[in-house]
Design a protein around this motif. Structure first.
Motif, PDB file in Angstrom:
ATOM      1  N   PRO A 188     -39.199 -11.742  -1.426  1.00 37.04           N
ATOM      2  CA  PRO A 188     -38.209 -11.012  -0.369  1.00 37.04           C
ATOM      3  C   PRO A 188     -36.796 -10.933  -1.295  1.00 37.04           C
ATOM      4  CG  PRO A 188     -39.750 -12.298   0.990  1.00 37.04           C
ATOM      5  CD  PRO A 188     -39.825 -12.910  -0.517  1.00 37.04           C
ATOM      6  N   GLU A 189     -36.204  -9.739  -0.973  1.00 42.41           N
ATOM      7  CA  GLU A 189     -34.877  -9.752  -1.602  1.00 42.41           C
ATOM      8  C   GLU A 189     -33.675 -10.758  -1.075  1.00 42.41           C
ATOM      9  OE1 GLU A 189     -31.818  -8.359  -3.734  1.00 42.41           O
ATOM     10  OE2 GLU A 189     -33.785  -7.988  -4.111  1.00 42.41           O
ATOM     11  N   ARG A 190     -34.013 -11.102   0.324  1.00 43.01           N
ATOM     12  CA  ARG A 190     -33.070 -12.102   1.003  1.00 43.01           C
ATOM     13  C   ARG A 190     -33.084 -13.390   0.085  1.00 43.01           C
ATOM     14  NH1 ARG A 190     -35.847 -15.247   4.564  1.00 43.01           N
ATOM     15  NH2 ARG A 190     -38.182 -14.599   4.950  1.00 43.01           N
ATOM     16  N   PHE A 191     -34.079 -13.751  -0.557  1.00 44.89           N
ATOM     17  CA  PHE A 191     -34.157 -14.747  -1.423  1.00 44.89           C
ATOM     18  C   PHE A 191     -33.326 -14.898  -2.740  1.00 44.89           C
ATOM     19  CE2 PHE A 191     -37.496 -15.854   1.161  1.00 44.89           C
ATOM     20  CZ  PHE A 191     -38.274 -17.011   1.295  1.00 44.89           C
ATOM     21  N   HIS A 192     -32.955 -13.725  -3.130  1.00 44.31           N
ATOM     22  CA  HIS A 192     -31.702 -13.469  -4.146  1.00 44.31           C
ATOM     23  C   HIS A 192     -32.589 -14.432  -5.284  1.00 44.31           C
ATOM     24  CE1 HIS A 192     -29.139 -11.506  -1.815  1.00 44.31           C
ATOM     25  NE2 HIS A 192     -29.312 -12.443  -1.126  1.00 44.31           N
ATOM     26  N   TYR A 193     -33.879 -14.387  -5.399  1.00 49.38           N
ATOM     27  CA  TYR A 193     -34.374 -15.235  -6.419  1.00 49.38           C
ATOM     28  C   TYR A 193     -35.532 -14.798  -7.095  1.00 49.38           C
ATOM     29  CZ  TYR A 193     -35.807 -20.206  -7.754  1.00 49.38           C
ATOM     30  OH  TYR A 193     -36.415 -21.282  -8.522  1.00 49.38           O
ATOM     31  N   TYR A 202     -36.999 -25.400   1.930  1.00 50.09           N
ATOM     32  CA  TYR A 202     -37.487 -24.237   2.713  1.00 50.09           C
ATOM     33  C   TYR A 202     -36.458 -22.862   2.743  1.00 50.09           C
ATOM     34  CZ  TYR A 202     -40.007 -28.067   4.811  1.00 50.09           C
ATOM     35  OH  TYR A 202     -40.824 -29.384   4.993  1.00 50.09           O
ATOM     36  N   ASP A 203     -37.098 -21.992   3.206  1.00 48.24           N
ATOM     37  CA  ASP A 203     -36.230 -20.806   3.479  1.00 48.24           C
ATOM     38  C   ASP A 203     -34.814 -21.126   3.804  1.00 48.24           C
ATOM     39  OD1 ASP A 203     -35.303 -18.252   4.148  1.00 48.24           O
ATOM     40  OD2 ASP A 203     -36.961 -17.498   4.833  1.00 48.24           O
ATOM     41  N   LEU A 248     -22.434 -18.572  -7.984  1.00 51.90           N
ATOM     42  CA  LEU A 248     -23.504 -17.801  -8.337  1.00 51.90           C
ATOM     43  C   LEU A 248     -24.849 -18.370  -7.679  1.00 51.90           C
ATOM     44  CD1 LEU A 248     -22.814 -17.319 -12.067  1.00 51.90           C
ATOM     45  CD2 LEU A 248     -22.609 -15.615 -10.486  1.00 51.90           C
ATOM     46  N   ARG A 249     -25.574 -17.614  -7.045  1.00 50.90           N
ATOM     47  CA  ARG A 249     -26.918 -18.026  -6.824  1.00 50.90           C
ATOM     48  C   ARG A 249     -27.695 -18.628  -7.867  1.00 50.90           C
ATOM     49  NH1 ARG A 249     -27.012 -16.238  -1.445  1.00 50.90           N
ATOM     50  NH2 ARG A 249     -25.719 -14.681  -1.142  1.00 50.90           N
ATOM     51  N   PRO A 250     -28.900 -19.567  -7.628  1.00 49.95           N
ATOM     52  CA  PRO A 250     -29.512 -20.144  -8.652  1.00 49.95           C
ATOM     53  C   PRO A 250     -30.094 -19.161  -9.849  1.00 49.95           C
ATOM     54  CG  PRO A 250     -29.748 -21.305  -6.389  1.00 49.95           C
ATOM     55  CD  PRO A 250     -29.048 -20.056  -6.192  1.00 49.95           C
ATOM     56  N   ASP A 251     -30.471 -18.099  -9.245  1.00 47.58           N
ATOM     57  CA  ASP A 251     -31.393 -16.955 -10.200  1.00 47.58           C
ATOM     58  C   ASP A 251     -30.349 -16.525 -11.093  1.00 47.58           C
ATOM     59  OD1 ASP A 251     -33.882 -16.087 -10.217  1.00 47.58           O
ATOM     60  OD2 ASP A 251     -33.161 -14.183  -9.892  1.00 47.58           O
ATOM     61  N   ARG A 252     -29.203 -16.867 -10.861  1.00 46.73           N
ATOM     62  CA  ARG A 252     -27.847 -16.188 -11.731  1.00 46.73           C
ATOM     63  C   ARG A 252     -27.250 -17.319 -12.607  1.00 46.73           C
ATOM     64  NH1 ARG A 252     -23.522 -12.439  -9.689  1.00 46.73           N
ATOM     65  NH2 ARG A 252     -23.300 -12.037 -11.797  1.00 46.73           N
TER      66      ARG A 252
END
Length: 419
Positions: A318-323, A359-360, A89-93
């Protein structure tokens, strides 16, 4: 350079020669499924493998698979990415959105790497389920020699073997402790184990990614990897070994720092975290003297154009950050240009200025390492770049466990797997 070569000469004896002795009770593998050992070398960039000081890691990659690069998740820092690697899971999740964070549901509490009360509090970790929890629930013994989250009883479950983090424990001692868990009778050996090294990351922060000290740290950890491989071979244990890093490293400087107190009105914000990126809370009442009008001025100040830094409301990333959707993410996220850092004020500069990460996640300097070898992998394969969320389903596949829903897929590894 001669000084570096002398140092490397001391650090590079083959891992097999340094291998820990094997107790008579170690025995041999009895034909059961191979254990999976997930090794993290914090801050190890893929290009460190090309410096001529990592013969053991390169040999491991040649006998299995190596990725051109592995993309970390944003923010490209330690705790969020380590938890992503074992949850998919990405950090946002996953809920581990930073090394430092606050949760509106836990007022007055602050999570940070050095806060043991927080690190061992399962409430910070329970938004996801790591590999070792699922393994234990399915009757597979797990062992974690340092991994973010492994000190907390996540969903009420701990690994069968674990230790409180000790950053001062030498690399060889870490390997020897892990190997000691495989000296038990087969039924009590780990089926899944983790091993963590932090020395390369520390050197990169203090001296920079291109410094001889960082190259020497990579050589030292390579020696420890050789010790691990030789120790397993001596015990007749044919394990699937996966070596990863959590992120890369970029060179920084005291001359490349953005100070937020020179941009934002004083007393109107809480500086949650800083460095390659900054998290800033600005809602009324967060900062002791903030008012709605001050919060609006803060927003206007942060969202204006700035040299070497771009700030965004968390929901507008931006959506690519998933955050940006987890309530633990600060109200504003400011991302520095690669090589720059963000600090609250000149009175509180960054602790280290040789190198940084965060960073990004798609910046080349943030690329992480992936290589793996063992009975599950076809030798000599090189695969393209992929996102680190894919490591979790790979590990679960190797363990024969059903992966929980995640952001990853095993697809990038199919060309490198025997089955």
């Amino acid at each position: 350079m001669p000084r570096l070569l002398r140092l490397l000469a001391l650090l590079l004896p083959l891992g097999g020669a340094a291998c820990a002795s094997v107790p008579e009770t170690g025995g041999s593998e009895t034909g059961g499924p191979p254990p999976v050992i997930l090794v993290s070398i914090d801050g190890f960039r893929p290009d460190y493998l090309d410096r001529g000081v990592t013969p053991n890691l390169n040999a491991l990659a040649a006998s299995g698979v190596r990725a051109v690069a592995m993309h970390p998740s944003f923010p490209s820092i330690t705790f969020p990415n380590h938890y992503t690697l074992v949850t998919g899971l990405r950090p946002d999740r996953s809920g581990i959105v930073g090394n430092t964070m606050y949760d509106p549901a836990m007022p007055g509490m602050r999570f940070s790497l050095g806060n043991r009360a927080a690190v061992t509090d399962r409430r910070w970790w329970d938004q996801a389920e790591p590999v070792w929890v699922t393994a234990e629930r399915h009757g597979l013994r797990s062992a974690t020699l340092f991994w973010p989250g492994s000190e907390a009883p996540i969903h009420g479950v701990r690994p069968a073997d674990w230790l409180p983090f000790d950053g001062a424990m030498p690399p060889d001692d870490r390997v020897d402790r892990l190997l000691s868990w495989f000296d038990r009778p087969p039924a009590r050996r780990p089926r899944f184990a983790t091993l963590y090294f932090n020395r390369v990351d520390h050197a990169g922060h203090e001296f920079g990614p291109d410094a001889p000290q960082t190259t020497a740290a990579a050589a030292l950890i390579d020696q420890a990897i050789g010790r691990l491989v030789a120790g397993l071979r001596a015990r007749h244990i044919d394990a699937d070994i996966i070596v990863v890093s959590d992120h890369g490293m970029a060179a920084t400087s005291m001359q490349r720092i953005v100070y937020l107190d020179r941009i934002a009105p004083a007393g109107t914000f809480r500086f949650v975290t800083g460095g390659a990126y900054a998290g800033v809370d600005a809602a009324p009442g967060v900062a002791p003297r903030a008012t709605p009008g001050q919060a609006a001025r803060l927003a206007a100040a942060l969202l204006a154009h700035h040299d070497h830094m771009a700030c965004t409301r968390r929901q507008d990333l931006p959506e690519r950050f998933h955050y940006g959707h987890n309530p633990r993410v600060p109200a504003f996220i400011c991302v520095a240009d690669v090589g720059w850092m963000i600090a609250a004020s000149a009175a509180h500069p960054p602790r280290t200025v040789g190198g940084d990460h965060g960073y990004d996640a798609m910046a080349p300097e943030m690329n992480a390492t992936f290589l793996a070898a063992g009975p599950a992998f076809v030798p000599g394969r090189v695969i393209g770049a992929f996102d680190n969320v894919d490591v979790y389903p790979l590990v679960m596949t190797l363990l024969g466990l059903p992966p929980l829903p995640s952001d990853g897929t095993v697809a990038p590894f199919r060309p490198a797997l025997r089955q």
